[in-house]
Design a protein around this motif. Structure first.
Motif, mmCIF file in Angstrom:
data_model
loop_
_atom_site.group_PDB
_atom_site.id
_atom_site.type_symbol
_atom_site.label_atom_id
_atom_site.label_comp_id
_atom_site.label_asym_id
_atom_site.label_seq_id
_atom_site.Cartn_x
_atom_site.Cartn_y
_atom_site.Cartn_z
ATOM 1 N N PHE A 82 0.845 -1.195 0.000
ATOM 2 C CA PHE A 82 0.000 0.000 0.000
ATOM 3 C C PHE A 82 0.882 1.246 0.000
ATOM 4 C CE2 PHE A 82 -3.079 -3.052 1.709
ATOM 5 C CZ PHE A 82 -4.191 -2.734 0.952
ATOM 6 N N LYS A 83 0.511 2.209 -0.829
ATOM 7 C CA LYS A 83 1.292 3.440 -0.923
ATOM 8 C C LYS A 83 0.765 4.524 0.003
ATOM 9 C CE LYS A 83 2.616 2.668 -5.738
ATOM 10 N NZ LYS A 83 2.540 3.187 -7.129
ATOM 11 N N VAL A 84 -0.524 4.460 0.333
ATOM 12 C CA VAL A 84 -1.150 5.455 1.213
ATOM 13 C C VAL A 84 -1.947 4.731 2.294
ATOM 14 C CG1 VAL A 84 -2.764 7.395 1.370
ATOM 15 C CG2 VAL A 84 -1.354 7.123 -0.679
ATOM 16 N N ILE A 85 -1.705 5.100 3.549
ATOM 17 C CA ILE A 85 -2.509 4.567 4.643
ATOM 18 C C ILE A 85 -2.908 5.733 5.545
ATOM 19 C CG2 ILE A 85 -1.261 2.377 4.614
ATOM 20 C CD1 ILE A 85 -0.043 3.226 7.316
ATOM 21 N N VAL A 86 -3.942 5.513 6.336
ATOM 22 C CA VAL A 86 -4.406 6.520 7.297
ATOM 23 C C VAL A 86 -4.160 5.996 8.703
ATOM 24 C CG1 VAL A 86 -6.425 7.729 8.221
ATOM 25 C CG2 VAL A 86 -6.128 7.506 5.753
ATOM 26 N N LEU A 87 -3.535 6.816 9.518
ATOM 27 C CA LEU A 87 -3.284 6.490 10.912
ATOM 28 C C LEU A 87 -4.294 7.256 11.752
ATOM 29 C CD1 LEU A 87 -1.525 5.015 12.960
ATOM 30 C CD2 LEU A 87 0.094 6.910 12.859
ATOM 31 N N ASP A 88 -5.293 6.541 12.256
ATOM 32 C CA ASP A 88 -6.410 7.132 13.012
ATOM 33 C C ASP A 88 -6.078 7.070 14.501
ATOM 34 O OD1 ASP A 88 -8.761 7.665 14.359
ATOM 35 O OD2 ASP A 88 -10.023 6.368 13.137
ATOM 36 N N VAL A 89 -5.690 8.210 15.077
ATOM 37 C CA VAL A 89 -5.246 8.247 16.471
ATOM 38 C C VAL A 89 -5.904 9.426 17.194
ATOM 39 C CG1 VAL A 89 -3.284 8.275 18.038
ATOM 40 C CG2 VAL A 89 -3.001 7.362 15.733
ATOM 41 N N PRO A 90 -6.792 9.167 18.163
ATOM 42 C CA PRO A 90 -7.399 10.272 18.917
ATOM 43 C C PRO A 90 -6.365 11.158 19.606
ATOM 44 C CG PRO A 90 -8.547 8.206 19.339
ATOM 45 C CD PRO A 90 -7.318 7.861 18.563
ATOM 46 N N LEU A 91 -5.290 10.553 20.112
ATOM 47 C CA LEU A 91 -4.249 11.302 20.830
ATOM 48 C C LEU A 91 -3.008 11.489 19.948
ATOM 49 C CD1 LEU A 91 -4.479 9.541 24.322
ATOM 50 C CD2 LEU A 91 -5.665 11.601 23.553
ATOM 51 N N LEU A 92 -3.228 11.815 18.692
ATOM 52 C CA LEU A 92 -2.124 11.930 17.739
ATOM 53 C C LEU A 92 -1.068 12.925 18.216
ATOM 54 C CD1 LEU A 92 -1.320 11.006 14.760
ATOM 55 C CD2 LEU A 92 -2.170 13.254 14.081
ATOM 56 N N PHE A 93 -1.509 14.094 18.663
ATOM 57 C CA PHE A 93 -0.569 15.125 19.110
ATOM 58 C C PHE A 93 -0.027 14.835 20.506
ATOM 59 C CE2 PHE A 93 -3.448 17.466 16.174
ATOM 60 C CZ PHE A 93 -2.511 17.746 15.197
ATOM 61 N N LEU A 125 -19.232 17.439 29.434
ATOM 62 C CA LEU A 125 -18.190 18.469 29.502
ATOM 63 C C LEU A 125 -16.903 17.917 30.107
ATOM 64 C CD1 LEU A 125 -20.211 21.645 30.562
ATOM 65 C CD2 LEU A 125 -18.946 21.307 28.422
ATOM 66 N N ASN A 126 -17.042 17.066 31.122
ATOM 67 C CA ASN A 126 -15.855 16.450 31.734
ATOM 68 C C ASN A 126 -15.087 15.623 30.711
ATOM 69 O OD1 ASN A 126 -16.209 17.527 34.291
ATOM 70 N ND2 ASN A 126 -17.421 15.799 35.021
ATOM 71 N N ARG A 127 -15.805 14.891 29.879
ATOM 72 C CA ARG A 127 -15.153 14.048 28.884
ATOM 73 C C ARG A 127 -14.506 14.885 27.790
ATOM 74 N NH1 ARG A 127 -19.233 9.345 27.186
ATOM 75 N NH2 ARG A 127 -17.310 8.546 26.252
ATOM 76 N N ILE A 128 -15.168 15.956 27.401
ATOM 77 C CA ILE A 128 -14.595 16.844 26.379
ATOM 78 C C ILE A 128 -13.351 17.543 26.912
ATOM 79 C CG2 ILE A 128 -14.986 18.982 25.089
ATOM 80 C CD1 ILE A 128 -17.937 18.093 24.807
ATOM 81 N N ASN A 129 -13.440 18.036 28.157
ATOM 82 C CA ASN A 129 -12.330 18.791 28.745
ATOM 83 C C ASN A 129 -11.134 17.905 29.095
ATOM 84 O OD1 ASN A 129 -13.737 21.215 28.560
ATOM 85 N ND2 ASN A 129 -14.662 20.976 30.585
ATOM 86 N N ALA A 130 -11.346 16.590 29.128
ATOM 87 C CA ALA A 130 -10.240 15.670 29.410
ATOM 88 C C ALA A 130 -9.312 15.525 28.207
ATOM 89 C CB ALA A 130 -10.785 14.301 29.818
ATOM 90 N N GLN A 131 -9.745 16.029 27.036
ATOM 91 C CA GLN A 131 -8.956 15.930 25.814
ATOM 92 C C GLN A 131 -8.379 17.296 25.432
ATOM 93 O OE1 GLN A 131 -11.740 14.403 22.905
ATOM 94 N NE2 GLN A 131 -11.462 12.290 23.587
ATOM 95 N N MET A 132 -7.345 17.277 24.593
ATOM 96 C CA MET A 132 -6.841 18.525 24.012
ATOM 97 C C MET A 132 -7.972 19.184 23.233
ATOM 98 S SD MET A 132 -3.822 19.073 21.147
ATOM 99 C CE MET A 132 -2.497 18.442 22.164
ATOM 100 N N SER A 133 -8.070 20.495 23.324
ATOM 101 C CA SER A 133 -9.167 21.202 22.662
ATOM 102 C C SER A 133 -9.079 21.054 21.146
ATOM 103 C CB SER A 133 -9.157 22.680 23.045
ATOM 104 O OG SER A 133 -8.133 23.369 22.353
#
Length: 235
Positions: free
Chosen positions: A107-118, A155-163
């Protein structure tokens, strides 16, 4: 090989975009699926997490009760950081293995799906980086509707992640998913065009085809050198 980074936030629509890539025959390495595997009973991740979080997070069969663990980490940033720190080496290894298998398949192109990529610093592996973004009001409303949860819990779950705004600033491509599913699919088509552009020379040499070409070139070069060297010795 082009490794496209895909990230977003909870209820931003990242999974929908991931599925759109799959529907267009672009393979996706899903970090959440890898994380499930490294947390299965008896694995290295499981053996690290149980002493840190206690037997209470286990189901009767010994598997981790993921919803219960999720409640713990979403309500406690320190616990969330601890879990990420314990599992990061196993998840990174699992992702590398999945990428390697796709590389071997050509495969020449793949997608890396990572919620915490940064947060996990995996963005340095990927180019371009795609962030699926929604405005805060839409994100909150969709999460409450999806999980039938209270506003405070959502809101707690949203705020637990990077904005999402911060992620948007770090992105190469931003998909605004505030609108309808039809709007998202229309925006995805232009993103797909960008992702499927011809590989750069650097990306080509990192692909299996590029590596094979380099190997063939090296072999030919060695054979030619030996031929010239042997001929000169006969003179």
């Amino acid at each position: 090989m082009r490794i496209v980074g895909l990230t977003g936030g909870i209820s931003s629509g990242k999974s929908t975009v991931s599925n759109l890539f799959k529907a267009h025959d672009i393979p996706v390495v899903d970090a959440d699926l890898v994380a499930r595997d490294v947390l299965k009973k008896g694995t290295g991740g499981w053996k690290k997490v149980i002493p840190a979080f206690g037997q209470d997070i286990l189901q009767p069969d010994g598997e981790v009760d993921r919803p219960k663990l999720g409640q713990i980490v979403f309500s406690n940033p320190e616990k969330s950081q601890l879990l990420n720190r314990l599992l990061a080496p196993y998840i990174s290894s699992g992702i590398f293995w999945e990428i390697s298998k796709l590389w071997l398949k050509g495969f020449k192109v793949i997608v890396l799906d990572v919620p915490l990529l940064f947060e996990a610093k995996m963005d340095r592996w990927t180019k371009p980086i795609i962030v699926v973004w929604v405005n805060p009001e839409t994100q909150l409303k969709r999460l409450m509707l999806r999980d039938s949860t209270s506003e405070d819990d959502a809101l707690n779950r949203i705020n637990a992640q990077m904005s999402l705004d911060l992620k948007r600033d770090k992105a190469d491509i931003v998909i605004d998913n505030t609108g309808s599913r039809e709007d998202l699919e229309e925006k995805f088509r232009s993103v797909l065009f960008e992702v499927k552009k011809p590989l750069t020379w650097t990306e080509f040499w990192l692909s299996r085809q590029g590596a094979s070409s380099a190997l063939v070139s090296i072999i030919i070069g060695v054979l030619m050198f030996r031929k010239v060297y042997n001929s000169s010795n006969k003179l």
